[in-house]
Structures are given as C-alpha cells and as structure tokens.
Write a protein that holds these residues in place. Structure first.
Motif, PDB file in Angstrom:
ATOM      1  N   GLY A  35       0.808  -1.207   0.000  1.00 15.90           N
ATOM      2  CA  GLY A  35       0.000   0.000   0.000  1.00 15.90           C
ATOM      3  C   GLY A  35       0.841   1.256   0.000  1.00 15.90           C
ATOM      4  N   ALA A  36       0.263   2.343  -0.470  1.00 13.48           N
ATOM      5  CA  ALA A  36       0.978   3.620  -0.541  1.00 13.48           C
ATOM      6  C   ALA A  36       1.269   4.188   0.839  1.00 13.48           C
ATOM      7  CB  ALA A  36       0.165   4.623  -1.358  1.00 13.48           C
TER       8      ALA A  36
ATOM      9  N   GLY B 234      -3.091  -6.826 -11.488  1.00 13.25           N
ATOM     10  CA  GLY B 234      -2.237  -5.658 -11.630  1.00 13.25           C
ATOM     11  C   GLY B 234      -2.410  -4.617 -10.550  1.00 13.25           C
ATOM     12  N   ARG B 235      -3.295  -4.854  -9.600  1.00 10.89           N
ATOM     13  CA  ARG B 235      -3.496  -3.917  -8.501  1.00 10.89           C
ATOM     14  C   ARG B 235      -2.704  -4.346  -7.269  1.00 10.89           C
ATOM     15  NH1 ARG B 235      -7.705  -0.239  -8.619  1.00 10.89           N
ATOM     16  NH2 ARG B 235      -8.759  -0.164 -10.633  1.00 10.89           N
ATOM     17  N   LEU B 236      -2.348  -3.377  -6.428  1.00 15.60           N
ATOM     18  CA  LEU B 236      -1.702  -3.691  -5.175  1.00 15.60           C
ATOM     19  C   LEU B 236      -2.639  -4.550  -4.322  1.00 15.60           C
ATOM     20  CD1 LEU B 236       0.059  -1.302  -6.216  1.00 15.60           C
ATOM     21  CD2 LEU B 236       0.230  -0.543  -3.838  1.00 15.60           C
ATOM     22  N   PRO B 237      -2.103  -5.293  -3.353  1.00 11.92           N
ATOM     23  CA  PRO B 237      -2.967  -6.121  -2.507  1.00 11.92           C
ATOM     24  C   PRO B 237      -4.054  -5.349  -1.767  1.00 11.92           C
ATOM     25  CG  PRO B 237      -0.726  -6.912  -2.357  1.00 11.92           C
ATOM     26  CD  PRO B 237      -0.674  -5.647  -3.169  1.00 11.92           C
ATOM     27  N   ASP B 238      -3.869  -4.039  -1.545  1.00 14.25           N
ATOM     28  CA  ASP B 238      -4.934  -3.259  -0.894  1.00 14.25           C
ATOM     29  C   ASP B 238      -5.962  -2.750  -1.894  1.00 14.25           C
ATOM     30  OD1 ASP B 238      -3.709  -1.107  -2.172  1.00 14.25           O
ATOM     31  OD2 ASP B 238      -3.426   0.082  -0.350  1.00 14.25           O
TER      32      ASP B 238
ATOM     33  N   ALA C 211      -4.681   0.886  -7.686  1.00 10.95           N
ATOM     34  CA  ALA C 211      -3.987   0.779  -8.961  1.00 10.95           C
ATOM     35  C   ALA C 211      -2.543   1.240  -8.801  1.00 10.95           C
ATOM     36  CB  ALA C 211      -4.694   1.628 -10.018  1.00 10.95           C
ATOM     37  N   LEU C 212      -1.626   0.597  -9.505  1.00 10.39           N
ATOM     38  CA  LEU C 212      -0.209   0.942  -9.389  1.00 10.39           C
ATOM     39  C   LEU C 212       0.029   2.411  -9.719  1.00 10.39           C
ATOM     40  CD1 LEU C 212       2.735   0.081  -8.910  1.00 10.39           C
ATOM     41  CD2 LEU C 212       2.831  -0.587 -11.333  1.00 10.39           C
ATOM     42  N   ALA C 213      -0.582   2.908 -10.779  1.00  8.36           N
ATOM     43  CA  ALA C 213      -0.395   4.307 -11.163  1.00  8.36           C
ATOM     44  C   ALA C 213      -0.843   5.240 -10.039  1.00  8.36           C
ATOM     45  CB  ALA C 213      -1.148   4.620 -12.450  1.00  8.36           C
ATOM     46  N   GLN C 214      -1.951   4.904  -9.381  1.00  8.69           N
ATOM     47  CA  GLN C 214      -2.451   5.746  -8.291  1.00  8.69           C
ATOM     48  C   GLN C 214      -1.517   5.684  -7.091  1.00  8.69           C
ATOM     49  OE1 GLN C 214      -5.117   7.966  -8.193  1.00  8.69           O
ATOM     50  NE2 GLN C 214      -3.969   8.528  -6.343  1.00  8.69           N
TER      51      GLN C 214
ATOM     52  N   GLY D 152       0.593   6.449 -17.494  1.00  9.85           N
ATOM     53  CA  GLY D 152       0.947   6.427 -16.079  1.00  9.85           C
ATOM     54  C   GLY D 152       2.348   6.970 -15.890  1.00  9.85           C
ATOM     55  N   PRO D 153       2.768   7.111 -14.667  1.00 11.17           N
ATOM     56  CA  PRO D 153       4.103   7.651 -14.374  1.00 11.17           C
ATOM     57  C   PRO D 153       5.179   6.584 -14.523  1.00 11.17           C
ATOM     58  CG  PRO D 153       2.963   7.179 -12.319  1.00 11.17           C
ATOM     59  CD  PRO D 153       1.995   6.840 -13.437  1.00 11.17           C
ATOM     60  N   TRP D 154       5.159   5.897 -15.669  1.00 16.52           N
ATOM     61  CA  TRP D 154       6.007   4.713 -15.812  1.00 16.52           C
ATOM     62  C   TRP D 154       7.483   5.057 -15.942  1.00 16.52           C
ATOM     63  CZ3 TRP D 154       2.600   2.476 -13.596  1.00 16.52           C
ATOM     64  CH2 TRP D 154       1.276   2.351 -14.043  1.00 16.52           C
ATOM     65  N   HIS D 155       7.801   6.317 -16.259  1.00 16.87           N
ATOM     66  CA  HIS D 155       9.209   6.722 -16.282  1.00 16.87           C
ATOM     67  C   HIS D 155       9.823   6.679 -14.884  1.00 16.87           C
ATOM     68  CE1 HIS D 155       7.030  10.316 -15.035  1.00 16.87           C
ATOM     69  NE2 HIS D 155       8.167  10.810 -14.569  1.00 16.87           N
TER      70      HIS D 155
END
Length: 298
Positions: free
Chosen positions: A160-161, A188-192, A195-198, A230-233
């Motif tokens: 989680g973030a 593709g989502r975190l366990p909580d 979304a990864l991008a969020q 997304g902020p993939w960079h």
C-alpha cells in the motif's frame, strides 16, 4: 534516479526461495538475515551473491548488491527473538557483508543497498497504519543501514501507498536514498486494491522516493498494471516472480514453481518496452541465477 545514472544494474533473485528449495536451508518466518551471524550462513550468502557478480561481469553491467534483510525489522525480528540492539547489529553486519563482496570485485561498478521489507505480510494488505506510524516502525532499520554506509535502501513487496510514504519519510530523516518496490496481484493492482499508477502518484505527491520498482509478481500480473498512461518513467526496477501463480497459491505451495527462465525473459522484454526508465533487473520468488542470467541474455 541520479544514483543509477544512465547505466543498467544487475541485482539478485529470490534469495529466500533459492536457499530453502535449492540448499535445504530452514528459514523461520522466511527470514534470511540470521545467516549473517553464522559462519556457514555467511559462506552460503557469499556463494549466492558471487553468482550475480558473474552475471554482471558477463553483461557488462553494474551490480546492485542488496542485503538479506527483508525481515530484519522490529515486528518480524521480535518473532525471531531479536530486540532493537540485535537488529541494529545484524543490519549493519549484513551491509558490511555487501561491502566485502564489493571489495572482492574491483572490476565492477557496485552499489551497496540495504533491503527493507513490509511490517506485515508482503502478500496481504492486512491492518493498516498511517504513514507516520510506518515511518516510526521502519526508521531504526533505515538508520542502521545508513550507519553501515549503504549507498541506498530498497523497500520490497509493499502492499500500500501508506507504508511507502512512511518509509520514504523515514529514509529522508536518516539521509539515505530510497527506492520503493510495490507488489501486485494477478489483476495488476496492489494487494490493498489500489492501482499501481495511483499508488505511485500518491507517494510522489507526498515527496516520493528516488525511484520505484515492481517485485514479487509474474510479468503477466504486472502487465495489466501498466496499461494506459501512467508515471512509468518513475519505475526503474523490475524483480519478477518465476511463477504465474497468485500470491495466495504461492503461500500454500509446498514445492517450488521455478517456471521457465527463457519464457520469463521474453515476458519481461515485453514489459521493458513500457518502462522507459528501467535500469535495475533481477528476480524475486522462485528465481535464481539461471533466471537472472536469462533476463540479461547471458
């Protein structure tokens, strides 16, 4: 990502699964850090890291040596009988071992990293704390690896973030560069459920780490996380699992699923096209030097 510069870095694979399934090592609570304090354990760890130094040499890449301290934090340490003073000692000793391996390879460009793991289970979000409480929990370990002259800290398998924000704050407090590694489920989502991008956007809004990575998930699970913009960079590292199994399935597995190293490499190549900042490449659960060599084409 200034510390990584423009070069690429080999890092290791699934330390704990390699030791358990290939070397028959008993790791209570999935913790490898006690091996640092045992002569036989140190020999095992030395051999383990030597395999990745050889891969870096063949690949013409840098080597990121990261300490075996994923479980060496207060909550997990307490389960193994380690108090605060014990954990400080063992975290410093683990980073010192990485420095010894660096000194053994003057022909390579080497970074020494201190690994930090989640307060809870890396596969389950569980009960959550606020970022300040996570910072308080992780600060002692980060201070120990900083005092041992690690070049950076890497937090792996975060769910989680909130915990990521706490780790970043604690790392800034003690003055060490830090990378944040999230894991994702099959969707593709975190366990909580985030979304990864969020998750990346949330942590970056609170100051953010030096870079991100994704670990402990098969590329087929990571791929949905990278769909769309997304902020993939900001994602500079990838440490995939060998198995396509879900985290729940892996938790119940009694035998190692080490997948297909060559297929894993092809799957990661597909992901790499979506990650323009990718610099660090290694493995996670179920992988060993065979898989990492395949990822690097050597």
């Amino acid at each position: 990502m200034e510390l990584l510069a423009e070069r690429r870095w080999v890092t290791d694979g699934g330390l704990e699964t390699d030791l358990i399934f290939h070397h028959g090592v008993d790791l209570p609570e999935f913790a490898a850090f006690p091996l640092v304090e045992d002569e036989g354990g140190r020999a095992l760890l030395t051999d383990y890291y030597e395999a990745y130094a050889a891969i870096a040499a063949r690949a013409g890449a840098g080597l990121l040596l990261e300490s075996p301290t994923w479980r060496a934090n207060p909550d997990w340490g307490a389960r193994l009988g380690y108090d605060a003073a014990d954990l400080d000692r063992v975290n410093r000793a683990a980073v010192a071992l990485m420095h010894e391996r660096r000194e053994a390879h003057p022909e390579l460009e080497v970074l020494v990293g201190g690994i930090v793991g989640p307060r809870g289970d890396g596969y389950v979000a569980g009960d959550r704390l606020d970022p300040a409480a996570y910072a308080e929990h992780h600060r002692p370990q980060l201070a120990s690896v900083r005092a041992a002259d690690a070049d950076l800290a890497t937090a792996l398998t975060l769910t989680g973030a909130d915990e990521a924000m706490g780790i970043v704050a604690a790392a800034r407090d003690v003055g060490i560069p830090v990378a944040i590694g999230f894991t994702v489920e099959t969707d593709g989502r975190l366990p909580d459920g985030t979304a990864l991008a969020q998750a990346v956007a949330t942590v970056d809004a609170a100051g953010g780490p030096d870079w991100y990575l994704v670990n402990c998930a098969h590329p087929s699970h990571v791929a949905p996380a990278l769909e769309g913009d997304g902020p993939w960079h900001r994602v500079a590292g990838l440490r995939p699992n060998a198995s396509r199994a879900s985290h729940a399935e892996l938790d119940q597995a009694e035998e190692l699923d080490d997948g297909d190293p060559e297929q894993l490499s092809r799957d990661c190549q597909d992901l790499a096209g979506r990650l323009p900042g990718l610099r660090v490449l290694g493995g996670c659960c179920g992988t060993d030097a065979r898989h990492v060599a395949a990822l690097w084409g050597v």
